[in-house]
Design a protein around this motif. Structure first.
Motif, PDB file in Angstrom:
ATOM      1  N   THR A  21       8.699  84.664  50.391  1.00 15.63           N
ATOM      2  CA  THR A  21       7.915  84.313  49.213  1.00 15.63           C
ATOM      3  C   THR A  21       8.425  84.994  47.952  1.00 15.63           C
ATOM      4  N   ASP A  22       8.953  86.224  48.091  1.00 15.62           N
ATOM      5  CA  ASP A  22       9.425  86.918  46.896  1.00 15.62           C
ATOM      6  C   ASP A  22      10.887  87.375  46.965  1.00 15.62           C
ATOM      7  N   VAL A  23      11.526  87.348  48.150  1.00 16.82           N
ATOM      8  CA  VAL A  23      12.953  87.685  48.256  1.00 16.82           C
ATOM      9  C   VAL A  23      13.654  86.748  49.238  1.00 16.82           C
ATOM     10  N   VAL A  24      14.953  86.576  49.003  1.00 22.30           N
ATOM     11  CA  VAL A  24      15.821  85.879  49.955  1.00 22.30           C
ATOM     12  C   VAL A  24      16.671  86.950  50.608  1.00 22.30           C
ATOM     13  N   GLU A  25      16.624  87.018  51.932  1.00 27.81           N
ATOM     14  CA  GLU A  25      17.367  88.027  52.681  1.00 27.81           C
ATOM     15  C   GLU A  25      18.579  87.368  53.323  1.00 27.81           C
ATOM     16  N   VAL A  37      13.352  85.868  44.558  1.00 27.87           N
ATOM     17  CA  VAL A  37      13.086  84.432  44.487  1.00 27.87           C
ATOM     18  C   VAL A  37      12.453  84.133  43.135  1.00 27.87           C
ATOM     19  N   CYS A  38      12.901  83.056  42.507  1.00 28.16           N
ATOM     20  CA  CYS A  38      12.315  82.612  41.240  1.00 28.16           C
ATOM     21  C   CYS A  38      11.302  81.517  41.555  1.00 28.16           C
ATOM     22  N   ASP A  57      11.312  70.998  34.242  1.00 29.46           N
ATOM     23  CA  ASP A  57      12.517  71.004  33.432  1.00 29.46           C
ATOM     24  C   ASP A  57      12.268  71.637  32.066  1.00 29.46           C
ATOM     25  N   ASP A  58      11.842  72.905  32.046  1.00 29.36           N
ATOM     26  CA  ASP A  58      11.675  73.590  30.769  1.00 29.36           C
ATOM     27  C   ASP A  58      12.850  74.549  30.562  1.00 29.36           C
ATOM     28  N   ARG A  59      12.882  75.167  29.403  1.00 26.83           N
ATOM     29  CA  ARG A  59      14.016  76.013  29.011  1.00 26.83           C
ATOM     30  C   ARG A  59      14.215  77.201  29.953  1.00 26.83           C
ATOM     31  N   HIS A  60      13.119  77.860  30.345  1.00 28.81           N
ATOM     32  CA  HIS A  60      13.226  79.051  31.189  1.00 28.81           C
ATOM     33  C   HIS A  60      13.742  78.702  32.586  1.00 28.81           C
ATOM     34  N   SER A  61      13.283  77.605  33.153  1.00 31.56           N
ATOM     35  CA  SER A  61      13.749  77.236  34.496  1.00 31.56           C
ATOM     36  C   SER A  61      15.206  76.768  34.465  1.00 31.56           C
ATOM     37  N   ARG A  62      15.622  76.136  33.358  1.00 33.46           N
ATOM     38  CA  ARG A  62      17.030  75.758  33.227  1.00 33.46           C
ATOM     39  C   ARG A  62      17.902  77.008  33.157  1.00 33.46           C
ATOM     40  N   ALA A  63      17.426  78.040  32.465  1.00 33.80           N
ATOM     41  CA  ALA A  63      18.176  79.287  32.354  1.00 33.80           C
ATOM     42  C   ALA A  63      18.292  79.990  33.711  1.00 33.80           C
ATOM     43  N   GLN A  64      17.239  79.925  34.516  1.00 29.57           N
ATOM     44  CA  GLN A  64      17.231  80.604  35.811  1.00 29.57           C
ATOM     45  C   GLN A  64      18.022  79.857  36.882  1.00 29.57           C
ATOM     46  N   HIS A  65      18.207  78.553  36.722  1.00 28.47           N
ATOM     47  CA  HIS A  65      18.827  77.728  37.758  1.00 28.47           C
ATOM     48  C   HIS A  65      20.238  78.204  38.121  1.00 28.47           C
ATOM     49  N   GLY A  66      21.119  78.308  37.149  1.00 25.44           N
ATOM     50  CA  GLY A  66      22.487  78.742  37.419  1.00 25.44           C
ATOM     51  C   GLY A  66      22.576  80.201  37.817  1.00 25.44           C
ATOM     52  N   LEU A  67      21.724  81.035  37.194  1.00 26.96           N
ATOM     53  CA  LEU A  67      21.721  82.470  37.498  1.00 26.96           C
ATOM     54  C   LEU A  67      21.354  82.731  38.952  1.00 26.96           C
TER      55      LEU A  67
END
Length: 179
Positions: A21-25, A37-38, A57-67
């Motif tokens: 829910t909060d981390v990918v191991e 996890v975002c 599809d907002d600005r913040h989620s677009r910024a987080q996608h590639g990161l």
């Protein structure tokens, strides 16, 4: 659409990915790594292929996608191959030695400088070259930068600690003498 974020990540054999829910191991032959996890992204693992899609599809989620995709790809590459950075110690009398989890640098100070390596980071010294390696890309880069900061290369003689891929722009010294 993010060019980096939409690329799928292939999970090689021997690597186990658990999406919580909060981390990918990510577990592999070289160790275990975690990445947060975002909540703006949806993580999907099917048939050894990991994909990230945006929920909205907002600005913040677009910024987080590639990161987030890059952080996850770095975790998978780290537990399979690992990362390394090489530093070169240049100068007359400048030496580097590795003793257990300590790196001893003699770089022109009145005393040798000792740097303690954190868990998961290994160092190897061969002559004037110090190689720092480990599974976590961020930690390897941070330790290499920390060691380089001890004695940055100076532009006149080029003495100091530099990355092996780095080029030092040299300056000319004083021209001529007093008249």
């Amino acid at each position: 659409m993010s060019r980096i974020g939409k690329q799928p990540i292939t999970v090689p054999a021997g690597v186990e990915v658990k999406i919580g829910t909060d981390v990918v191991e990510v577990k592999g032959p070289k160790g275990t790594l975690h990445t947060p996890v975002c909540s703006l992204l949806k993580y999907d693992l099917t048939d050894g292929v990991l994909t990230l899609t945006r929920v909205e599809d907002d600005r913040h989620s677009r910024a987080q996608h590639g990161l987030r995709r890059t952080l996850l790809a770095n975790c998978i590459e780290g537990v399979t191959k690992g990362f390394s950075k090489s530093l070169e110690v240049i100068g007359v009398g400048y030496r580097v030695a590795v003793k257990g989890n300590l790196v001893e640098l003699s770089v022109g100070f009145s005393h040798p400088v000792l740097v303690e390596l954190p868990e998961g980071i290994q160092a190897k010294a061969e002559g004037q070259i110090l190689t720092i390696s480990g599974a976590d890309k961020e930690l390897v880069g941070e330790m290499a930068a920390k060691i380089r900061r001890i004695r940055k290369p100076e532009p006149y003689k080029g003495k100091g600690i530099k990355y092996t891929t780095e080029t030092i722009r040299r300056k000319v010294g004083k021209s001529g003498g007093k008249k």
